[in-house]
Motif scaffolding. Structure first.
Motif, mmCIF file in Angstrom:
data_model
loop_
_atom_site.group_PDB
_atom_site.id
_atom_site.type_symbol
_atom_site.label_atom_id
_atom_site.label_comp_id
_atom_site.label_asym_id
_atom_site.label_seq_id
_atom_site.Cartn_x
_atom_site.Cartn_y
_atom_site.Cartn_z
ATOM 1 N N GLU A 14 54.952 41.721 65.359
ATOM 2 C CA GLU A 14 56.793 41.895 64.987
ATOM 3 C C GLU A 14 57.424 42.600 66.826
ATOM 4 O O GLU A 14 58.474 42.093 66.838
ATOM 5 N N SER A 15 56.673 42.210 67.429
ATOM 6 C CA SER A 15 57.286 42.813 68.784
ATOM 7 C C SER A 15 57.379 41.161 69.344
ATOM 8 O O SER A 15 58.331 41.795 70.518
ATOM 9 N N ASP A 16 57.121 39.872 69.301
ATOM 10 C CA ASP A 16 57.524 39.082 69.125
ATOM 11 C C ASP A 16 58.712 38.249 69.626
ATOM 12 O O ASP A 16 59.242 37.513 69.386
ATOM 13 N N THR A 17 59.701 39.430 67.926
ATOM 14 C CA THR A 17 60.841 38.791 67.089
ATOM 15 C C THR A 17 61.656 38.708 68.033
ATOM 16 O O THR A 17 62.518 37.299 68.295
ATOM 17 N N LYS A 18 62.147 39.556 68.617
ATOM 18 C CA LYS A 18 62.664 39.167 70.152
ATOM 19 C C LYS A 18 63.091 37.895 70.864
ATOM 20 O O LYS A 18 64.203 37.362 71.347
ATOM 21 N N ARG A 19 61.617 37.670 71.159
ATOM 22 C CA ARG A 19 61.635 36.106 72.120
ATOM 23 C C ARG A 19 61.466 34.979 71.465
ATOM 24 O O ARG A 19 62.273 34.175 71.609
ATOM 25 N N VAL A 20 61.187 36.110 69.946
ATOM 26 C CA VAL A 20 61.096 34.054 69.448
ATOM 27 C C VAL A 20 63.076 34.179 69.071
ATOM 28 O O VAL A 20 63.455 31.876 69.047
ATOM 29 N N ARG A 48 68.260 34.988 61.578
ATOM 30 C CA ARG A 48 67.072 36.351 62.269
ATOM 31 C C ARG A 48 66.325 36.548 60.559
ATOM 32 O O ARG A 48 65.318 37.272 60.992
ATOM 33 N N GLN A 49 66.865 36.446 59.799
ATOM 34 C CA GLN A 49 66.211 37.038 58.805
ATOM 35 C C GLN A 49 64.701 36.495 58.234
ATOM 36 O O GLN A 49 63.643 36.493 57.817
ATOM 37 N N LYS A 50 65.363 34.833 58.660
ATOM 38 C CA LYS A 50 64.181 34.081 58.164
ATOM 39 C C LYS A 50 62.801 34.644 59.249
ATOM 40 O O LYS A 50 61.794 34.053 59.522
ATOM 41 N N ILE A 55 57.456 35.853 60.053
ATOM 42 C CA ILE A 55 55.972 36.597 61.253
ATOM 43 C C ILE A 55 55.731 37.390 60.232
ATOM 44 O O ILE A 55 54.408 37.754 60.517
ATOM 45 N N ALA A 56 56.418 38.451 59.780
ATOM 46 C CA ALA A 56 55.830 39.379 58.570
ATOM 47 C C ALA A 56 55.082 38.517 57.958
ATOM 48 O O ALA A 56 54.128 39.071 57.688
ATOM 49 N N ASN A 57 54.813 37.196 57.360
ATOM 50 C CA ASN A 57 53.976 36.702 56.690
ATOM 51 C C ASN A 57 53.342 35.768 57.228
ATOM 52 O O ASN A 57 52.059 34.981 57.189
ATOM 53 N N ARG A 58 53.098 35.698 58.865
ATOM 54 C CA ARG A 58 52.016 35.781 58.943
ATOM 55 C C ARG A 58 51.693 33.939 59.456
ATOM 56 O O ARG A 58 50.604 33.386 59.413
ATOM 57 N N THR A 72 56.879 28.462 70.142
ATOM 58 C CA THR A 72 57.193 29.329 69.009
ATOM 59 C C THR A 72 56.891 28.063 68.571
ATOM 60 O O THR A 72 57.470 26.648 68.572
ATOM 61 N N VAL A 73 56.037 28.096 67.213
ATOM 62 C CA VAL A 73 56.059 26.874 65.935
ATOM 63 C C VAL A 73 55.591 27.624 64.638
ATOM 64 O O VAL A 73 55.426 28.805 64.426
ATOM 65 N N THR A 74 56.172 27.442 63.637
ATOM 66 C CA THR A 74 55.964 28.225 62.537
ATOM 67 C C THR A 74 55.209 27.290 61.184
ATOM 68 O O THR A 74 55.773 25.898 61.601
ATOM 69 N N LEU A 75 54.832 27.481 60.635
ATOM 70 C CA LEU A 75 53.408 27.017 60.118
ATOM 71 C C LEU A 75 53.618 27.030 58.682
ATOM 72 O O LEU A 75 52.613 28.058 58.842
ATOM 73 N N ASN A 76 53.201 26.519 57.209
ATOM 74 C CA ASN A 76 53.459 27.196 55.947
ATOM 75 C C ASN A 76 53.154 26.090 55.458
ATOM 76 O O ASN A 76 53.438 24.929 55.785
ATOM 77 N N THR A 77 52.373 26.686 53.698
ATOM 78 C CA THR A 77 52.252 25.368 52.627
ATOM 79 C C THR A 77 53.730 25.885 51.437
ATOM 80 O O THR A 77 53.337 24.666 51.061
ATOM 81 N N ARG A 78 54.707 25.805 52.297
ATOM 82 C CA ARG A 78 56.020 25.852 51.749
ATOM 83 C C ARG A 78 56.919 24.856 52.163
ATOM 84 O O ARG A 78 57.550 24.614 52.882
#
Length: 187
Positions: A14-20, A48-50, A55-58, A72-78
């Motif tokens: 959560e504390s990384d949110t601002k930097r992302v 911002r919501q996404k 981040i909350a979903n790891r 930063t990068v976001t990875l998921n199976t969706r």
């Protein structure tokens, strides 16, 4: 090219949110100055919501050098169901929001993070790393082709700017300069 710096990859907290969010805004400004359509400032609340949700979903990773988050990068199976059909396309790991601090551009770190992401897909037993980009961003499309992706198709969806779909086979890919942290506590 000189040796690349060693990056520490870890799941964002959560504390990384601002930097992302800062990395996203910096990328938006850079793209806008060059007249490149990819992201716009109109994303503000939804974006911002996404970011918070990812981040909350790891699903969001940060990459640090000298204790500074530089990517930063976001990875998921969706998959984005406007562009990918899980029944027809099969399983994959999806790459979203690859952001690199603009002062680190040109060091090859984006390619390193792409290769690291390919390895993440392989480690999860998934056959592909997939992504989509804006149909008008031909420079970014060329970049992903140069990174070993293949163009699968371009999808026209009313109201959507994205739709150029790419995938790269997931194979074990050693990335010498990225060290992955196994566990990350909230900071």
């Amino acid at each position: 090219m000189p040796d690349r710096p060693v990056l520490a990859a870890r799941l964002a907290v959560e504390s990384d949110t601002k930097r992302v969010i800062e990395l996203r805004a910096e990328s938006e400004r850079w793209l806008d100055k060059r007249g490149i359509q990819q992201w716009t400032a109109k994303w503000d609340d939804i974006g911002r919501q996404k970011i918070h949700r990812n981040i909350a979903n790891r699903e969001t990773w940060v990459f640090e050098h000298d204790d500074e988050t530089i990517a930063t990068v976001t990875l998921n199976t969706r998959p984005d169901l406007d562009f990918w059909d899980p029944a027809a396309d099969g399983p994959a790991l999806y790459l979203y929001k690859l952001l690199l601090a603009r002062d680190r551009a040109g060091e090859g770190l984006g390619a390193d993070i792409v290769n690291w992401s390919v390895d993440q897909a392989a480690q999860r037993g998934l056959p592909w790393l997939r992504l989509d980009v804006w149909k008008t961003n031909h420079g970014l499309q060329r970049y992903y082709l140069e990174q070993g992706f293949e163009h699968v198709r371009t999808v026209e969806v009313p109201g959507r700017d994205s739709g150029a779909c790419f995938q790269r086979q997931a194979v074990s890919t050693r990335v010498e300069n990225i060290v992955t942290a196994s566990v990350q506590a909230e900071r």
